[in-house]
Design a protein around this motif. Structure first.
Motif, PDB file in Angstrom:
ATOM      1  N   LYS A 172      -5.745  -3.088  -7.254  1.00 24.31           N
ATOM      2  CA  LYS A 172      -7.094  -2.535  -7.307  1.00 24.31           C
ATOM      3  C   LYS A 172      -7.104  -1.052  -7.651  1.00 24.31           C
ATOM      4  CE  LYS A 172      -8.856  -5.922  -3.968  1.00 24.31           C
ATOM      5  NZ  LYS A 172      -9.519  -6.134  -2.653  1.00 24.31           N
ATOM      6  N   ASN A 173      -6.086  -0.333  -7.172  1.00 20.88           N
ATOM      7  CA  ASN A 173      -6.010   1.106  -7.429  1.00 20.88           C
ATOM      8  C   ASN A 173      -4.548   1.444  -7.715  1.00 20.88           C
ATOM      9  OD1 ASN A 173      -5.963   3.904  -7.440  1.00 20.88           O
ATOM     10  ND2 ASN A 173      -7.326   4.120  -5.675  1.00 20.88           N
ATOM     11  N   LYS A 174      -4.194   1.545  -8.992  1.00 20.94           N
ATOM     12  CA  LYS A 174      -2.788   1.729  -9.355  1.00 20.94           C
ATOM     13  C   LYS A 174      -2.225   3.056  -8.844  1.00 20.94           C
ATOM     14  CE  LYS A 174      -4.027   3.536 -13.942  1.00 20.94           C
ATOM     15  NZ  LYS A 174      -3.925   3.315 -15.414  1.00 20.94           N
ATOM     16  N   VAL A 175      -3.061   4.069  -8.735  1.00 18.65           N
ATOM     17  CA  VAL A 175      -2.601   5.380  -8.272  1.00 18.65           C
ATOM     18  C   VAL A 175      -2.233   5.346  -6.789  1.00 18.65           C
ATOM     19  CG1 VAL A 175      -3.258   7.799  -7.976  1.00 18.65           C
ATOM     20  CG2 VAL A 175      -3.938   6.576 -10.038  1.00 18.65           C
ATOM     21  N   GLU A 176      -2.889   4.503  -6.019  1.00 23.75           N
ATOM     22  CA  GLU A 176      -2.656   4.427  -4.571  1.00 23.75           C
ATOM     23  C   GLU A 176      -1.899   3.166  -4.167  1.00 23.75           C
ATOM     24  OE1 GLU A 176      -3.181   6.820  -2.536  1.00 23.75           O
ATOM     25  OE2 GLU A 176      -4.176   8.103  -4.015  1.00 23.75           O
ATOM     26  N   GLN A 177      -1.425   2.396  -5.128  1.00 22.13           N
ATOM     27  CA  GLN A 177      -0.716   1.162  -4.802  1.00 22.13           C
ATOM     28  C   GLN A 177       0.520   1.463  -3.949  1.00 22.13           C
ATOM     29  OE1 GLN A 177      -1.493  -1.920  -5.326  1.00 22.13           O
ATOM     30  NE2 GLN A 177       0.414  -2.973  -4.849  1.00 22.13           N
ATOM     31  N   PRO A 178       0.620   0.869  -2.777  1.00 16.46           N
ATOM     32  CA  PRO A 178       1.772   1.158  -1.904  1.00 16.46           C
ATOM     33  C   PRO A 178       3.043   0.511  -2.432  1.00 16.46           C
ATOM     34  CG  PRO A 178       0.399  -0.557  -0.939  1.00 16.46           C
ATOM     35  CD  PRO A 178      -0.339  -0.055  -2.142  1.00 16.46           C
ATOM     36  N   LEU A 179       4.177   1.032  -1.995  1.00 14.79           N
ATOM     37  CA  LEU A 179       5.448   0.433  -2.348  1.00 14.79           C
ATOM     38  C   LEU A 179       5.554  -0.952  -1.711  1.00 14.79           C
ATOM     39  CD1 LEU A 179       7.767   3.529  -1.862  1.00 14.79           C
ATOM     40  CD2 LEU A 179       7.420   2.307  -4.026  1.00 14.79           C
ATOM     41  N   PRO A 180       6.263  -1.880  -2.353  1.00  9.01           N
ATOM     42  CA  PRO A 180       6.412  -3.228  -1.799  1.00  9.01           C
ATOM     43  C   PRO A 180       7.076  -3.201  -0.430  1.00  9.01           C
ATOM     44  CG  PRO A 180       7.098  -3.176  -4.096  1.00  9.01           C
ATOM     45  CD  PRO A 180       6.902  -1.755  -3.673  1.00  9.01           C
ATOM     46  N   ALA A 181       6.781  -4.197   0.372  1.00  5.67           N
ATOM     47  CA  ALA A 181       7.332  -4.286   1.727  1.00  5.67           C
ATOM     48  C   ALA A 181       8.854  -4.347   1.707  1.00  5.67           C
ATOM     49  CB  ALA A 181       6.756  -5.522   2.421  1.00  5.67           C
ATOM     50  N   LYS A 182       9.422  -4.970   0.679  1.00  7.76           N
ATOM     51  CA  LYS A 182      10.882  -5.075   0.581  1.00  7.76           C
ATOM     52  C   LYS A 182      11.513  -3.690   0.475  1.00  7.76           C
ATOM     53  CE  LYS A 182      15.016  -6.775  -0.481  1.00  7.76           C
ATOM     54  NZ  LYS A 182      15.722  -5.548  -0.846  1.00  7.76           N
ATOM     55  N   ILE A 183      10.943  -2.814  -0.338  1.00 10.74           N
ATOM     56  CA  ILE A 183      11.483  -1.461  -0.494  1.00 10.74           C
ATOM     57  C   ILE A 183      11.315  -0.675   0.798  1.00 10.74           C
ATOM     58  CG2 ILE A 183      11.171   0.746  -1.685  1.00 10.74           C
ATOM     59  CD1 ILE A 183      10.583  -0.749  -4.212  1.00 10.74           C
ATOM     60  N   LEU A 184      10.165  -0.816   1.444  1.00 12.99           N
ATOM     61  CA  LEU A 184       9.932  -0.101   2.702  1.00 12.99           C
ATOM     62  C   LEU A 184      10.929  -0.548   3.771  1.00 12.99           C
ATOM     63  CD1 LEU A 184       6.019  -0.148   2.839  1.00 12.99           C
ATOM     64  CD2 LEU A 184       7.513   1.742   2.158  1.00 12.99           C
ATOM     65  N   ALA A 185      11.262  -1.831   3.771  1.00 13.77           N
ATOM     66  CA  ALA A 185      12.245  -2.331   4.733  1.00 13.77           C
ATOM     67  C   ALA A 185      13.629  -1.770   4.434  1.00 13.77           C
ATOM     68  CB  ALA A 185      12.267  -3.857   4.695  1.00 13.77           C
ATOM     69  N   ARG A 231       4.708   9.950  -5.712  1.00 11.00           N
ATOM     70  CA  ARG A 231       3.472  10.286  -4.970  1.00 11.00           C
ATOM     71  C   ARG A 231       3.750  10.468  -3.484  1.00 11.00           C
ATOM     72  NH1 ARG A 231       0.647   5.190  -4.698  1.00 11.00           N
ATOM     73  NH2 ARG A 231       2.039   4.983  -2.888  1.00 11.00           N
ATOM     74  N   ASP A 232       4.479   9.523  -2.890  1.00 11.87           N
ATOM     75  CA  ASP A 232       4.755   9.605  -1.453  1.00 11.87           C
ATOM     76  C   ASP A 232       5.617  10.815  -1.102  1.00 11.87           C
ATOM     77  OD1 ASP A 232       3.297   7.324  -1.183  1.00 11.87           O
ATOM     78  OD2 ASP A 232       4.985   5.996  -0.724  1.00 11.87           O
ATOM     79  N   ALA A 233       6.586  11.120  -1.969  1.00 15.69           N
ATOM     80  CA  ALA A 233       7.451  12.278  -1.710  1.00 15.69           C
ATOM     81  C   ALA A 233       6.660  13.578  -1.761  1.00 15.69           C
ATOM     82  CB  ALA A 233       8.596  12.308  -2.716  1.00 15.69           C
ATOM     83  N   PHE A 234       5.769  13.710  -2.737  1.00 12.21           N
ATOM     84  CA  PHE A 234       4.951  14.914  -2.826  1.00 12.21           C
ATOM     85  C   PHE A 234       4.037  15.040  -1.611  1.00 12.21           C
ATOM     86  CE2 PHE A 234       5.472  14.684  -7.658  1.00 12.21           C
ATOM     87  CZ  PHE A 234       6.400  15.702  -7.674  1.00 12.21           C
ATOM     88  N   ARG A 235       3.506  13.927  -1.162  1.00 12.58           N
ATOM     89  CA  ARG A 235       2.634  13.967   0.011  1.00 12.58           C
ATOM     90  C   ARG A 235       3.415  14.305   1.274  1.00 12.58           C
ATOM     91  NH1 ARG A 235      -1.388   8.778  -1.234  1.00 12.58           N
ATOM     92  NH2 ARG A 235      -2.597   9.856  -2.845  1.00 12.58           N
ATOM     93  N   SER A 266      10.191  11.076   2.620  1.00 11.35           N
ATOM     94  CA  SER A 266      11.289  12.023   2.400  1.00 11.35           C
ATOM     95  C   SER A 266      11.457  12.289   0.908  1.00 11.35           C
ATOM     96  CB  SER A 266      12.585  11.467   2.990  1.00 11.35           C
ATOM     97  OG  SER A 266      13.050  10.346   2.251  1.00 11.35           O
ATOM     98  N   PRO A 267      12.136  13.375   0.521  1.00  5.31           N
ATOM     99  CA  PRO A 267      12.292  13.745  -0.886  1.00  5.31           C
ATOM    100  C   PRO A 267      13.015  12.663  -1.703  1.00  5.31           C
ATOM    101  CG  PRO A 267      12.836  15.600   0.505  1.00  5.31           C
ATOM    102  CD  PRO A 267      12.688  14.419   1.408  1.00  5.31           C
ATOM    103  N   ILE A 268      12.765  12.672  -2.998  1.00  2.00           N
ATOM    104  CA  ILE A 268      13.449  11.770  -3.921  1.00  2.00           C
ATOM    105  C   ILE A 268      14.068  12.575  -5.062  1.00  2.00           C
ATOM    106  CG2 ILE A 268      11.853   9.874  -3.443  1.00  2.00           C
ATOM    107  CD1 ILE A 268      10.720  10.407  -6.340  1.00  2.00           C
ATOM    108  N   MET A 269      14.924  11.941  -5.805  1.00  2.00           N
ATOM    109  CA  MET A 269      15.468  12.474  -7.052  1.00  2.00           C
ATOM    110  C   MET A 269      15.518  11.318  -8.044  1.00  2.00           C
ATOM    111  SD  MET A 269      19.245  13.943  -7.972  1.00  2.00           S
ATOM    112  CE  MET A 269      19.776  12.302  -8.488  1.00  2.00           C
ATOM    113  N   ILE A 270      15.274  11.594  -9.306  1.00  2.00           N
ATOM    114  CA  ILE A 270      15.317  10.560 -10.348  1.00  2.00           C
ATOM    115  C   ILE A 270      16.523  10.825 -11.238  1.00  2.00           C
ATOM    116  CG2 ILE A 270      14.096   9.507 -12.296  1.00  2.00           C
ATOM    117  CD1 ILE A 270      11.475  10.471 -11.029  1.00  2.00           C
ATOM    118  N   ARG A 271      17.331   9.794 -11.464  1.00  2.00           N
ATOM    119  CA  ARG A 271      18.480   9.937 -12.365  1.00  2.00           C
ATOM    120  C   ARG A 271      18.411   8.875 -13.451  1.00  2.00           C
ATOM    121  NH1 ARG A 271      24.831  10.277 -10.563  1.00  2.00           N
ATOM    122  NH2 ARG A 271      24.637   8.033 -10.193  1.00  2.00           N
ATOM    123  N   ILE A 272      18.574   9.306 -14.698  1.00  2.00           N
ATOM    124  CA  ILE A 272      18.525   8.418 -15.860  1.00  2.00           C
ATOM    125  C   ILE A 272      19.900   8.369 -16.513  1.00  2.00           C
ATOM    126  CG2 ILE A 272      17.630   8.215 -18.219  1.00  2.00           C
ATOM    127  CD1 ILE A 272      14.944   9.241 -17.161  1.00  2.00           C
TER     128      ILE A 272
END
Length: 430
Positions: free
Chosen positions: A34-47, A176-180, A58-64
């Protein structure tokens, strides 16, 4: 008796959870979002985050990693050390291995970039997007230019790192969550490949090798500390985890100020490099007389052509260099190039242009004298590369213009660029 039934039900539920671990967590039905900007992370990732002792914000880092076609999300545990929480297959990236140099070259950026909340683009035409921050201070100091280089959805790229819409929905949520949670800057590390001894030896003849050795220092710092390195630029080069030892500041185009590395890190790097040197020498023996043929973008697309069936024409996965590339003997590589030249001449096409497009920058020269000449050529880290247009000579000895790809056609809402803030030393991170 009832307790037995409850225990059995819990056992079945656990078993089903184990099965779901193998499923792609990005298979969410986008129609249900319904709201892609506020879509929460899946329960599997949160677990998984809870199991790894990672606070949700907590902070994140992106590596490509281009060659493997991987985008990794690293997240800080409670002890401030980072660990991979999710790895995604990049759906599409254009060009070949090597950094972006100028607008329209179809290359995706390589290097270290600082992403702020202003780099998030919720209104992208490609579902969601995160601006990579190219050009950064290093790029600008070396005359590199380009715009609108993104991590975005839609699986179609012209200089960007393009994911599926389902993937970018999660990646956006991580940021988004890390910035918040208070993180002011997310580090993006973009590498041509995992910078271990094996891969460095395999790509030792690439014209970008000097640039890759420089950014490998940052890669090594992260591998040792598992914390994003403090990145600065001086003398038109990257420097990592350096402490100022006197008056002065880091200026991209100026001489480096007096600086030093923390003693504990010096010791760790020394030990790391000794192990690396042994592995690199062994890898050189393994690849002696061998050439890694890096595929063209068209060859990468051909490997994954089946993925396009039944989808919109704009969906354009490119596959990985590892799938489409191959290791060849120098003699076989020479024979292949000669056949391509002959075929090009038969069609009245500039043979040298075909060589340039097919062999790429990492092909070895066919003679010792030519190899020595190539060793003296400017590398991709030389500022002149950005301004000079590539020219080659045809088989008849006449200059031939090398076609330059069209300008990046992607259009995004303007994302304001922010000056990178002063960062705390890595040992005081977060």
């Amino acid at each position: 008796m009832r307790l037995k039934h409850i225990a059995f039900a819990l056992l079945v539920a656990t078993a089903l959870t184990g099965c779901n671990d193998t499923l792609d967590t990005t298979s969410i039905d986008l129609k249900s979002v319904k709201n892609k900007v506020e879509q929460p992370l899946p329960a599997k990732i949160l677990a998984d985050m809870q199991a790894k002792n990672m606070p949700r914000q907590s902070p994140i880092m992106i590596r490509i990693l281009k060659e493997e076609g991987k985008l990794e999300i690293w997240k800080a545990r409670a002890d401030n050390r980072f660990e991979v929480i999710k790895s995604y297959d990049i759906c599409a990236w254009s060009g070949k291995l090597g950094p972006k140099v100028k607008e329209g070259d179809r290359q995706a950026p390589e290097g270290f970039y600082s992403l702020t909340p202003a780099h998030l683009n919720p209104n992208s035409k490609y579902y969601l997007a995160i601006n990579t921050g190219f050009p950064n201070r290093y790029d600008a100091a070396n005359g590199r230019n380009g715009s609108n280089l993104m991590i975005h959805g839609a699986c179609s790229s012209s200089g960007c790192y393009s994911m599926t819409d389902e993937q970018v929905l999660e990646i956006y949520a991580f940021a988004r969550d890390a910035f918040r949670g208070g993180q002011t800057s997310v580090q993006l590390q973009a590498f041509p490949f995992r910078m271990d001894a094996e891969n460095m030896a395999r790509h030792r003849d690439n014209q970008n090798f000097a640039f890759w050795k420089m950014i490998k220092e940052g890669y090594d710092n992260f591998e040792i500390t598992k914390r994003p390195p403090e990145v600065n630029v001086c003398e038109k080069k990257y420097v990592f985890n350096q402490q100022l030892t006197g008056n002065g500041t880091f200026a991209p185009a100026s001489a480096c100020p007096p600086m030093s590395t923390a003693p504990a890190l010096v010791s760790a790097l020394s030990s790391y490099e000794k192990t690396y040197d042994v592995a690199y020498t062994k890898a050189l023996d393994k690849y002696d007389g061998k050439v890694w043929y890096e595929p063209t973008e068209a060859e990468r697309k051909a490997v994954v052509s089946e993925k396009r069936k039944g989808r919109d024409i704009a969906y354009a996965p490119t596959g990985t260099s590892l799938e489409a590339g191959k290791l060849m003997s120098e003699s076989d590589f020479k024979d292949m190039m000669e056949k391509r030249m002959a075929a090009a001449q038969a069609k009245n096409a500039p043979a040298s242009s075909v060589m340039l497009a097919s062999a790429g920058p990492n092909s070895r020269a066919t003679s010792a004298a030519e190899r020595m000449r190539q060793d003296r050529l400017p590398t991709a880290t030389t500022p002149a590369i950005a301004a000079a247009a590539p020219t080659v000579m045809s088989a008849q000895g006449k200059p031939v213009a090398v076609p330059v790809p069209a300008q990046n056609p992607l259009a995004y809402a303007a994302v304001p660029q922010q000056t990178e803030e002063a960062k705390k030393p890595f040992w005081k991170f977060w």
